[in-house]
Design an enzyme around this catalytic site. Structure first.
Site, PDB file in Angstrom:
ATOM      1  N   GLU A 441     -19.641  65.402  11.073  1.00 24.16           N
ATOM      2  CA  GLU A 441     -19.774  66.591   9.992  1.00 24.16           C
ATOM      3  C   GLU A 441     -21.220  66.945  10.103  1.00 24.16           C
ATOM      4  O   GLU A 441     -21.908  66.136   9.736  1.00 24.16           O
ATOM      5  CB  GLU A 441     -19.408  66.091   8.320  1.00 24.16           C
ATOM      6  N   ASP A 519     -19.625  62.798   5.394  1.00 21.58           N
ATOM      7  CA  ASP A 519     -20.423  62.466   4.271  1.00 21.58           C
ATOM      8  C   ASP A 519     -19.778  62.081   3.047  1.00 21.58           C
ATOM      9  O   ASP A 519     -18.359  62.331   2.967  1.00 21.58           O
ATOM     10  CB  ASP A 519     -21.323  63.514   3.841  1.00 21.58           C
ATOM     11  N   ASP A 521     -19.519  62.518   0.419  1.00 24.67           N
ATOM     12  CA  ASP A 521     -19.487  63.402  -0.913  1.00 24.67           C
ATOM     13  C   ASP A 521     -18.231  64.296  -1.146  1.00 24.67           C
ATOM     14  O   ASP A 521     -17.384  64.276   0.021  1.00 24.67           O
ATOM     15  CB  ASP A 521     -20.756  64.243  -1.027  1.00 24.67           C
ATOM     16  N   ASP A 523     -17.712  67.544  -0.233  1.00 25.07           N
ATOM     17  CA  ASP A 523     -17.653  68.205   0.862  1.00 25.07           C
ATOM     18  C   ASP A 523     -17.139  67.332   1.724  1.00 25.07           C
ATOM     19  O   ASP A 523     -16.268  67.994   2.782  1.00 25.07           O
ATOM     20  CB  ASP A 523     -18.649  68.993   1.428  1.00 25.07           C
TER      21      ASP A 523
END
Ligand code: TSJ
Length: 656
Positions: A441, A519, A521, A523
Site C-alpha cells: 500500500e 498499513d 490502520d 484504510d
C-alpha cells in the site's frame, strides 16, 4: 444373565464407550481439541434445543456463558424424556448422555435435521466435560441428573416442583480443560453470537438469546428473525441499492426419489433472494443449517431452475429486445444476494469441513421447488420479474461491449502480452516456487520495501491509494483499472470469473508467495479487504493453492531506556503482556501507524526477512469473514463497517 449382572455389564460397556471418546477426542469431535472442537460441543447442545423449536415445541432457546467456563443451553420445549426406557432399563435422559449411538426414538425421522453430530453428539459432549447437568421441567416437576467426567454422580430424580405451566430442558456443561488444552481462552462471545444470529435467520421465528455472565456487567442479546432466509438475503444486501421492496421467499417441502432405488425422501427447501444494482454474486448455502462455502448440489439445483424460469419469463413477456444479446445464467445472477437452505435426512459432504454438499436428491429438490415457486412469484409480481430481466439484459450488453473493447485493445493489453508493469520492481530469480511478491500500500512504503528487500527472490509492487471495489464495478471497468491491471500482469496467470473464455492458470503464476502488505490502520484494512475480494473473485485458485499471504508488520516499537534497538510488538495482546511484565514503566512505546514510518532496514527486519517475519496464509474462510457484506451483517459494532474494520483490523485474519 441376571438382571443385576445385565445392568453392571451395560454400565461397563457404556463407560468403555465414553472412555474411548476421552482417549481419542479428535475422532469424535469435528474440530479436534482446539478452539473449534471446544465450540463444537456448545454447537451440539444448541442444535438439540433448536431441533425442539423447529419441531414446533419450543419458542425460545437461551445460551448462557458462565464465569467458571461452563455454558448452559435452555429451551421451553417438551423436556428431554426422563422415563425409564424399557430396552435399556435406564432413564432416557441418561441414555442420551451416555450411549454413543443413542438409538431408537432419538434417531426418528422427526428428530434428525439438526446440524450437529447426530445421536452420538450429546454423549460426546458429556464424555469431554468435567461436569454436565441436565434439568428437565415437565408436569409440574423439576428433574435433574448430573455427570462428572461422563459418569452419573446424581441419578435422574425429581428435585422439586416447577411453576405451573412451565416446561423445558436446560443442559449445563463445562468442557474439560485437560482435553481442550489449546482452547484456554474459553468461549468466544463473537463467534457464538455470529452462529446464533445465523441460526435465527435459518430457523425463521425461533427466539434465540445469548447471555454472557463472565464480565463485570452481564451482557444480553436477543435474535429473532421472523422473515427467515428472506430476511437473511435482505440483510446480506445491506445498504446496497435494492431492485424491489420485499425480499423473495421461495419455500416448500418436496418428496424426491433417492438414487439406486433407495426409496423416497422429504426434503425441505427454503430460498431467500434480493437483487441489487451491484455486480457481485453472493449466495450462501446451508444443508441442515451447516454452511457449505463451496456450495454443491443445492446450489446447482438452484442455478439451473433460476435460469430456466427467468429465460422462460423473459421470452413469454418479450423482455429482450430483438438484436440484443441473450442474458446468460451469470448475467441473471449479477447483483444477487441469496440464501439457500435445505434440510435432508442424510447429508453427504465432500470433506470433513462440510464445505460442499453432494446429495443428488438435494439438487432435484431445490430445482423443483425453485422452478415452481419462483415462476409463481414472478407471475404474481410482474414488476419484480421485469426488473430482474432488465438488469440481466443490461449485464449481457455490458459483457458484450467489454469483450469487443478487449478485442480491440488486445495488443496493448497487459492481460494478454508479457509486458510487466512499470512500477513493479521484479526479483531476479526466474523460479516461481522460490519467488515472492509484496503488494504494498502506497508509494512511500513501496519505496522502503524496494530498498529493504532481498532482490534475488523478492519483488515489490506498490499500489497507489484505494483500490477498486470489484463487487461494485462492472468487469469492463475492472479491466481498465491501472492497479488491477498491474497485479494481473505481475502475477502473470490471467484471471477468471469474467464471464467469457478467460481463465486463471495456476501453472503460470510467477510467484508462489503473494503477500499483501498494508498499513495497520483503518484504510489499510479496507484496502486489504478489497484486495482479498479481488483475489477471491478473480484468482481464487491462488487462495486454494495457499499462495496468498498477509504480511504482519509490527504495531508497536518499544525503546527501553537508552538501548539502541527497538523491540517490536505485533499485536495488542503482546503489548498488554509487555506492560504487565514491565511495571517500572522506563520505556517508550511508539505506535506504527503506517509502513512508511519504518525505514528500509526496519521493514526488512520486522516484516520481510523470511527468517524472522510472520506471514499469515489466507484461507477462503478469511476472505468470507473479511468481506464487507459479512462484516456488516454479522459484525458486532453499530455503525457497522468502519467500526468493525477498526476493531478487528488486527484480528480479522487470526484463526480464532
Ligand atoms: F443435547 C441435549 F440432548 F442435551 C439437549 C436436548 C440439550 C438441550 C438444551 C435440549 C434438548 C432437548 C430435547 N430439548 N427438547 C428435547 N426434546 C426431546 O428430547 C423430546 C421430548 C419429547 C419427545 C416426545 O416424543 O414426547 C421427543 C423428544 C425427542
Amino acid at each position: 444373565m441376571s438382571e443385576a449382572n445385565q445392568y453392571t455389564a451395560d454400565n461397563i460397556r457404556v463407560l468403555k464407550g465414553l472412555e474411548g471418546v476421552r482417549m481419542r477426542p479428535a475422532m469424535y469431535v469435528q474440530g479436534g481439541t482446539g478452539t473449534d472442537g471446544y465450540h463444537q460441543l456448545l454447537t451440539e447442545i444448541i442444535d438439540n434445543a433448536i431441533d425442539e423449536a423447529l419441531a414446533g415445541y419450543a419458542e425460545t432457546v437461551e445460551v448462557t456463558l458462565m464465569p467458571d467456563g461452563s455454558a448452559s443451553v435452555k429451551d421451553d420445549g417438551r423436556g428431554i424424556p426422563v422415563e425409564v426406557m424399557e430396552s435399556e432399563g435406564r432413564p432416557a435422559v441418561e441414555v442420551i448422555f451416555t450411549e454413543l449411538h443413542a438409538g431408537g426414538k432419538f434417531d426418528s425421522d422427526a428428530y434428525k435435521v439438526s446440524g450437529g453430530l447426530h445421536g452420538v453428539g450429546s454423549s460426546v459432549v458429556n464424555a469431554l466435560s468435567t461436569f454436565l447437568e441436565a434439568e428437565v421441567v415437565k408436569d409440574g416437576k423439576l428433574w435433574k441428573i448430573r455427570f462428572d467426567q461422563g459418569e452419573v454422580t446424581f441419578p435422574t430424580q425429581v428435585v422439586g416442583d416447577a411453576p405451573k405451566g412451565s416446561r423445558g430442558s436446560r443442559v449445563t456443561f463445562q468442557p474439560d480443560p485437560s482435553i481442550f488444552k489449546d482452547a484456554a481462552s474459553g468461549f468466544d462471545y463473537d463467534r457464538i453470537r455470529k452462529r446464533l444470529r445465523e441460526l435465527a435467520f435459518l430457523t425463521g421465528g425461533v427466539r434465540i438469546v445469548l447471555i454472557d455472565e463472565r464480565g463485570s456487567e452481564p451482557r444480553r442479546e436477543e435474535f429473532l428473525e421472523k422473515g427467515g432466509v428472506a430476511a437473511y438475503a435482505d440483510a446480506l444486501a445491506g445498504d446496497g441499492q435494492k431492485l424491489y421492496e420485499a425480499p423473495l421467499h421461495l419455500a416448500s417441502t418436496t418428496r424426491v426419489a433417492l438414487e439406486d432405488d433407495a426409496g423416497e425422501e422429504e426434503i425441505e427447501v427454503e430460498v431467500g433472494l434480493m437483487h441489487t444494482s451491484g455486480y457481485g454474486q453472493t449466495i450462501v448455502t446451508y444443508a441442515n443449517m451447516i454452511t457449505n462455502r463451496d456450495g454443491g448440489t443445492h446450489l446447482t439445483g438452484f442455478k439451473s431452475a433460476y435460469t430456466r424460469v427467468l429465460n422462460a419469463y423473459a421470452k413469454k413477456n418479450n423482455l429482450i429486445k430483438k438484436g440484443d444479446p441473450a442474458p446468460t445464467g451469470e448475467d441473471f445472477l449479477e447483483g444477487i444476494f441469496g440464501v439457500i437452505s435445505v434440510k435432508l435426512g442424510d447429508p453427504q459432504f465432500e470433506s470433513q469441513a462440510k464445505v460442499k454438499l453432494l446429495n443428488p436428491e438435494a439438487q432435484s429438490a431445490v430445482n423443483s421447488v425453485v422452478y415452481e415457486k419462483f415462476a409463481e412469484v414472478l407471475e404474481e409480481n410482474p414488476k419484480v420479474g421485469k426488473t430482474i430481466v432488465e438488469k440481466a439484459a443490461q449485464a449481457a450488453k455490458a459483457r458484450e461491449a467489454a469483450r469487443k473493447a478487449r478485442d480491440l485493445v488486445r495488443r496493448a493489453n497487459p492481460l494478454e502480452n508479457d509486458e510487466l508493469p512499470g512500477k513493479l520492481a521484479d526479483c531476479s530469480s526466474g523460479d516461481p516456487a522460490n519467488s515472492e511478491i509484496y503488494i504494498v500500500e502506497g508509494d512511500s512504503a513501496g519505496g522502503s520495501a524496494k530498498q529493504g528487500r532481498e532482490r534475488r527472490f523478492q519483488a515489490i509492487l506498490p499500489l497507489r491509494g484505494k483500490i477498486l471495489n470489484v463487487e461494485k464495478a462492472q468487469i469492463g471497468k475492472i479491466l481498465k483499472n491501472a492497479e488491477i491491471r498491474a497485479m494481473i500482469a505481475a502475477i502473470g496467470a490471467g484471471l477468471e470469473g469474467t464471464g467469457d473464455d478467460q481463465h486463471f492458470n495456476l501453472d503460470e503464476v510467477r510467484y508462489h508467495r503473494i503477500i499483501i502488505m498494508t498499513d495497520a490502520d483503518v484504510d489499510g484494512s479496507h484496502i486489504r479487504t478489497l484486495l482479498l475480494t479481488f483475489f477471491y473473485r478473480y484468482m481464487r485458485p491462488l487462495i486454494d493453492a495457499g499462495y496468498l499471504f498477509i504480511a504482519q508488520p509490527p504495531l508497536y516499537g518499544i525503546r527501553e531506556g537508552r538501548k539502541k534497538d527497538l523491540l517490536y510488538i505485533y499485536d495488542d495482546a503482546a503489548l498488554k503482556e509487555y506492560h504487565k511484565n514491565h511495571r517500572g514503566k522506563n520505556y517508550e512505546v511508539q505506535r506504527f501507524k503506517g509502513l512508511g514510518e519504518m525505514n528500509p532496514e526496519q521493514l526488512w527486519e520486522t516484516t520481510m526477512n523470511p527468517e524472522t517475519r510472520v506471514l499469515r496464509r489466507v484461507t477462503i474462510e478469511d476472505v468470507l469473514n473479511a468481506s464487507e457484506t459479512f462484516e456488516m451483517l454479522m459484525g458486532n459494532e453499530v455503525p457497522p463497517r468502519r467500526a468493525f474494520i477498526e476493531n478487528n483490523a488486527d484480528q480479522a485474519y487470526l484463526d480464532i
